[in-house]
Design a protein around this motif. Structure first.
Motif, short mmCIF file in Angstrom:
data_model
loop_
_atom_site.label_atom_id
_atom_site.label_comp_id
_atom_site.label_asym_id
_atom_site.label_seq_id
_atom_site.Cartn_x
_atom_site.Cartn_y
_atom_site.Cartn_z
N GLU A 133 0.60 -1.27 0.09
CA GLU A 133 -0.16 0.36 0.44
C GLU A 133 0.93 1.57 0.21
N LEU A 134 1.65 1.51 0.56
CA LEU A 134 2.91 2.46 0.95
C LEU A 134 3.88 2.29 -0.37
N ARG A 135 3.60 1.76 -2.13
CA ARG A 135 4.68 1.47 -2.26
C ARG A 135 3.50 2.04 -3.28
N SER A 136 2.78 2.37 -3.37
CA SER A 136 1.13 1.99 -4.11
C SER A 136 1.43 3.67 -4.17
N ILE A 137 1.22 4.13 -3.13
CA ILE A 137 0.89 5.44 -2.85
C ILE A 137 1.64 6.94 -3.23
N LEU A 138 3.01 5.76 -3.08
CA LEU A 138 4.54 6.60 -3.54
C LEU A 138 4.29 7.09 -4.93
N VAL A 174 4.17 10.30 -7.08
CA VAL A 174 4.84 10.93 -8.59
C VAL A 174 4.12 10.36 -9.77
N SER A 175 3.51 10.07 -9.81
CA SER A 175 3.11 9.65 -11.08
C SER A 175 2.33 10.71 -11.71
N ARG A 176 1.88 11.13 -10.78
CA ARG A 176 0.56 13.11 -11.47
C ARG A 176 1.81 13.44 -10.99
N LEU A 236 8.66 2.91 -9.78
CA LEU A 236 8.27 1.89 -10.26
C LEU A 236 9.39 1.12 -10.69
N LEU A 237 10.82 1.16 -9.78
CA LEU A 237 11.77 0.42 -10.45
C LEU A 237 12.32 -0.59 -9.25
N CYS A 238 12.15 -0.57 -8.32
CA CYS A 238 11.66 -1.29 -6.52
C CYS A 238 10.20 -2.18 -6.14
N GLU A 239 10.88 -3.08 -6.27
CA GLU A 239 9.86 -4.38 -5.99
C GLU A 239 9.91 -4.20 -4.45
N ILE A 240 8.79 -5.48 -3.85
CA ILE A 240 8.36 -5.04 -2.70
C ILE A 240 8.59 -5.64 -1.40
N PRO A 241 9.50 -5.64 -0.95
CA PRO A 241 10.17 -6.59 -0.11
C PRO A 241 9.25 -7.64 0.90
N LYS A 242 10.26 -8.02 1.88
CA LYS A 242 8.67 -8.73 2.17
C LYS A 242 8.58 -8.46 3.44
#
Length: 337
Positions: free
Chosen positions: A98-103, A107-109, A122-128
């Motif tokens: 959810e945090l990465r989605s918000i960011l 940033v897209s906006r 968009l270049l970053c993976e979500i860690p476990k």
């Protein structure tokens, strides 16, 4: 001195390249905090109030304090990776997503408004992240203790319906008296609404009509009598929304008030209040039915799932699938000598 000159030359080449590519950023003082606040203010039009509140809390608690002061043009994928990795020590994978989605959205906006040339998030993976607290279910003795402890409290009927019908907490908070039939054959409730945006249930299959066990009927009749008393006591302050479960003045209950009242009941039942949440009464409903031999297909329909695979996935720890047919057939074919 040579290093400074080299770095300056590299930066100059980047600016020239961006200019030639028509990607020169117009607002070099624009920060990550500016971007996410702009998204919160203008990018959530049409979203539910609950979602807006959740995004605002996540942003103010986890994004702005760490990344907010950084200029958006200077934000790198490494910055985001380090931030997510640090958050993964204390947050669940779902919250990290959810945090990465918000960011990404913020940033897209900003990117669409020429505040930054690319979206590094968009270049970053979500860690476990950390494992969430596993849901569990009450035993029959514990469930009886909770039912007993709820007697005489404002939450009694709520607890009874949660444990004996398996209704979701957001469905019960939206339940209206017009959807309750205590005199029918059989008595029933229509679980057609929830407190979700638009009032819809979680899925189309969640919209269901459930026959009421006798204990639910008795609890609802008593609850209606107590609500009539509360109406008279509140007088002109009462807000008539036809809701079954309300505050002392007729307004809808929120999740916090339900949790608080439920913890009071748990303490009376001699259970650790911090170990349980209201939604685990639904888990207990599934477990108790499974223990008593009710087929999975029937349980799936009662809890409003699309199919049995959803029930198995969500309640895999509560279900006790025992395949008896083969064993019973072999006992007949090869009886014990």
């Amino acid at each position: 001195m040579v290093l400074d000159h080299t770095a300056a030359l590299k930066k100059l080449k980047e600016i020239i390249r961006d200019y030639e590519d028509e990607l020169l950023v117009s607002s070099t003082g624009y920060t990550v905090a500016d971007a996410v606040r702009n998204w919160l203010e203008f990018g959530l039009s049409g979203w539910g109030s609950g979602t807006v509140d959740k995004c605002t809390i996540l942003t103010n608690k986890h994004i702005i304090p760490v990344l907010g002061a950084r200029k958006l043009v200077d934000l790198t994928a490494d910055d985001v990776d380090r931030w997510l990795a640090d958050k993964a020590k204390t947050l669940s994978t779902r919250t990290l997503r959810e945090l990465r989605s918000i960011l990404v959205r913020a940033v897209s906006r900003a990117q669409a408004r020429d505040k930054v040339k690319r979206n590094v998030a968009l270049l970053c993976e979500i860690p476990k992240g950390r494992e969430g607290r596993p849901s569990k279910s009450l035993t029959l003795d514990q469930a009886e203790a909770v039912l007993k402890a709820s007697e005489g409290t404002a939450l009694h009927a709520y607890v009874v319906l949660s444990l004996l019908l398996g209704a979701r907490t957001e469905e019960l908070r939206a339940l209206t008296w017009s959807h309750v039939d205590l005199d029918g054959t059989p008595p029933s409730i229509m679980v057609w609404r929830s407190v979700r945006e638009g009032g819809d249930t979680k899925t189309r299959k969640s919209r269901r009509t459930l026959a009421l066990p006798r204990r639910c009927v008795d609890a609802l009749k008593l609850h209606r009598e107590r609500q009539d008393v509360a109406k008279r006591a509140a007088s002109d302050s009462w807000q008539d929304n036809d809701l079954v479960f309300t505050s002392k003045v007729g307004t809808a209950l929120d999740a916090h008030s339900v949790r608080h009242s439920f913890r009071t009941v748990l303490k009376k039942a001699a259970l650790n209040a911090t170990d349980w949440t209201p939604r685990e009464m639904r888990h207990s409903f599934v477990s108790l039915l499974s223990d008593s031999g009710v087929p999975l297909e029937n349980i799936s329909r009662l809890v409003g799932h699309r199919n049995t695979s959803v029930t198995e996935t969500v309640y895999r720890k509560q279900l006790r699938p025992t395949l008896l047919e083969g064993a019973e057939a072999m006992d007949r074919i090869f009886p014990n000598s």
